[in-house]
Design a protein around this motif. Structure first.
Motif, short mmCIF file in Angstrom:
data_model
loop_
_atom_site.label_atom_id
_atom_site.label_comp_id
_atom_site.label_asym_id
_atom_site.label_seq_id
_atom_site.Cartn_x
_atom_site.Cartn_y
_atom_site.Cartn_z
N ALA A 81 -7.61 4.24 -26.50
CA ALA A 81 -6.80 5.22 -25.77
C ALA A 81 -5.56 4.59 -25.15
O ALA A 81 -4.56 5.27 -24.95
N GLN A 82 -5.60 3.31 -24.87
CA GLN A 82 -4.47 2.64 -24.24
C GLN A 82 -3.45 2.22 -25.29
O GLN A 82 -3.78 1.45 -26.20
N PRO A 83 -2.21 2.70 -25.23
CA PRO A 83 -1.19 2.26 -26.17
C PRO A 83 -0.95 0.76 -26.04
O PRO A 83 -1.10 0.17 -24.97
N THR A 84 -0.59 0.11 -27.16
CA THR A 84 -0.34 -1.32 -27.16
C THR A 84 0.77 -1.66 -28.14
O THR A 84 0.88 -1.03 -29.20
N ASP A 85 1.58 -2.64 -27.80
CA ASP A 85 2.66 -3.08 -28.69
C ASP A 85 2.14 -3.81 -29.92
O ASP A 85 2.84 -3.94 -30.91
N GLU A 86 0.89 -4.30 -29.88
CA GLU A 86 0.31 -5.02 -31.00
C GLU A 86 -0.37 -4.10 -32.01
O GLU A 86 -0.84 -4.54 -33.04
N GLY A 87 -0.42 -2.81 -31.71
CA GLY A 87 -1.13 -1.86 -32.58
C GLY A 87 -0.49 -1.69 -33.94
O GLY A 87 0.72 -1.85 -34.10
N ASN A 88 -1.32 -1.35 -34.93
CA ASN A 88 -0.81 -1.12 -36.27
C ASN A 88 -0.96 0.35 -36.69
O ASN A 88 -0.90 0.68 -37.85
N LEU A 89 -1.17 1.23 -35.70
CA LEU A 89 -1.29 2.66 -35.94
C LEU A 89 -0.26 3.41 -35.11
O LEU A 89 0.13 2.96 -34.03
N ALA A 90 0.16 4.56 -35.62
CA ALA A 90 1.03 5.46 -34.87
C ALA A 90 0.27 6.75 -34.63
O ALA A 90 -0.27 7.34 -35.57
N VAL A 91 0.15 7.17 -33.37
CA VAL A 91 -0.62 8.36 -32.99
C VAL A 91 0.34 9.42 -32.45
O VAL A 91 1.26 9.10 -31.70
N THR A 92 0.10 10.66 -32.81
CA THR A 92 0.89 11.77 -32.31
C THR A 92 -0.01 12.98 -32.10
O THR A 92 -1.07 13.08 -32.72
N GLU A 112 5.60 9.55 -31.31
CA GLU A 112 4.37 8.80 -31.54
C GLU A 112 4.25 7.64 -30.57
O GLU A 112 5.25 7.20 -29.99
N TRP A 113 3.02 7.13 -30.42
CA TRP A 113 2.82 5.89 -29.69
C TRP A 113 2.00 4.95 -30.54
O TRP A 113 1.25 5.35 -31.40
N ARG A 114 2.20 3.66 -30.29
CA ARG A 114 1.54 2.60 -31.06
C ARG A 114 0.16 2.35 -30.47
O ARG A 114 0.02 2.21 -29.26
N ALA A 115 -0.85 2.27 -31.35
CA ALA A 115 -2.22 2.09 -30.88
C ALA A 115 -2.98 1.17 -31.84
O ALA A 115 -2.51 0.86 -32.94
N MET A 116 -4.17 0.76 -31.40
CA MET A 116 -5.03 -0.14 -32.17
C MET A 116 -6.30 0.62 -32.56
O MET A 116 -6.86 1.33 -31.74
N PRO A 117 -6.77 0.46 -33.81
CA PRO A 117 -8.05 1.09 -34.17
C PRO A 117 -9.17 0.48 -33.33
O PRO A 117 -9.21 -0.73 -33.13
N HIS A 118 -10.09 1.31 -32.84
CA HIS A 118 -11.12 0.80 -31.96
C HIS A 118 -12.09 -0.14 -32.68
O HIS A 118 -12.60 -1.08 -32.08
#
Length: 105
Positions: free
Chosen positions: A34-45, A68-74
């Motif tokens: 749920a927490q956006p991160t700059d290291e994420g490889n996903l874009a969520v909208t 969109e925001w950048r996120a990480m797969p859990h």
């Protein structure tokens, strides 16, 4: 941008806050931190229907769009990932195995 609070739930294994998204590729559900991160490889909208959608960031499209925001797969960050799945009978089918019944014409 962060997901709305009504989208946030917790992981049953580790208790971390996650959101469930539909993948843009095939519409399957995917848990995302749920927490956006700059290291994420996903874009969520959030779509017009109110659901969250996720897509992979690729070399062709490496940055999220403005909505969109950048996120990480859990699954990549969960300290208690689920065990690997097995086939229904507990054994893998051998490649080139013999057909179990006679051929019918």
């Amino acid at each position: 941008m962060k997901p709305a609070s009504h989208h946030i739930t917790t992981c049953r294994r580790c208790g971390a806050p996650i959101v469930w998204c539909l993948t843009s590729a095939n519409g399957k559900r995917q848990p995302v931190n749920a927490q956006p991160t700059d290291e994420g490889n996903l874009a969520v909208t959030q779509g017009a229907d109110g659901l969250l959608y996720v897509r992979s960031l690729t070399k062709a499209h490496p940055e999220p769009r403005p909505s969109e925001w950048r996120a990480m797969p859990h699954h990549a960050t969960c300290p208690s990932p689920p065990p690997p799945r097995r086939s229904s009978d507990g054994q893998r089918a051998a490649a080139g195995s013999v057909r179990p019944g006679p051929w019918q014409r």
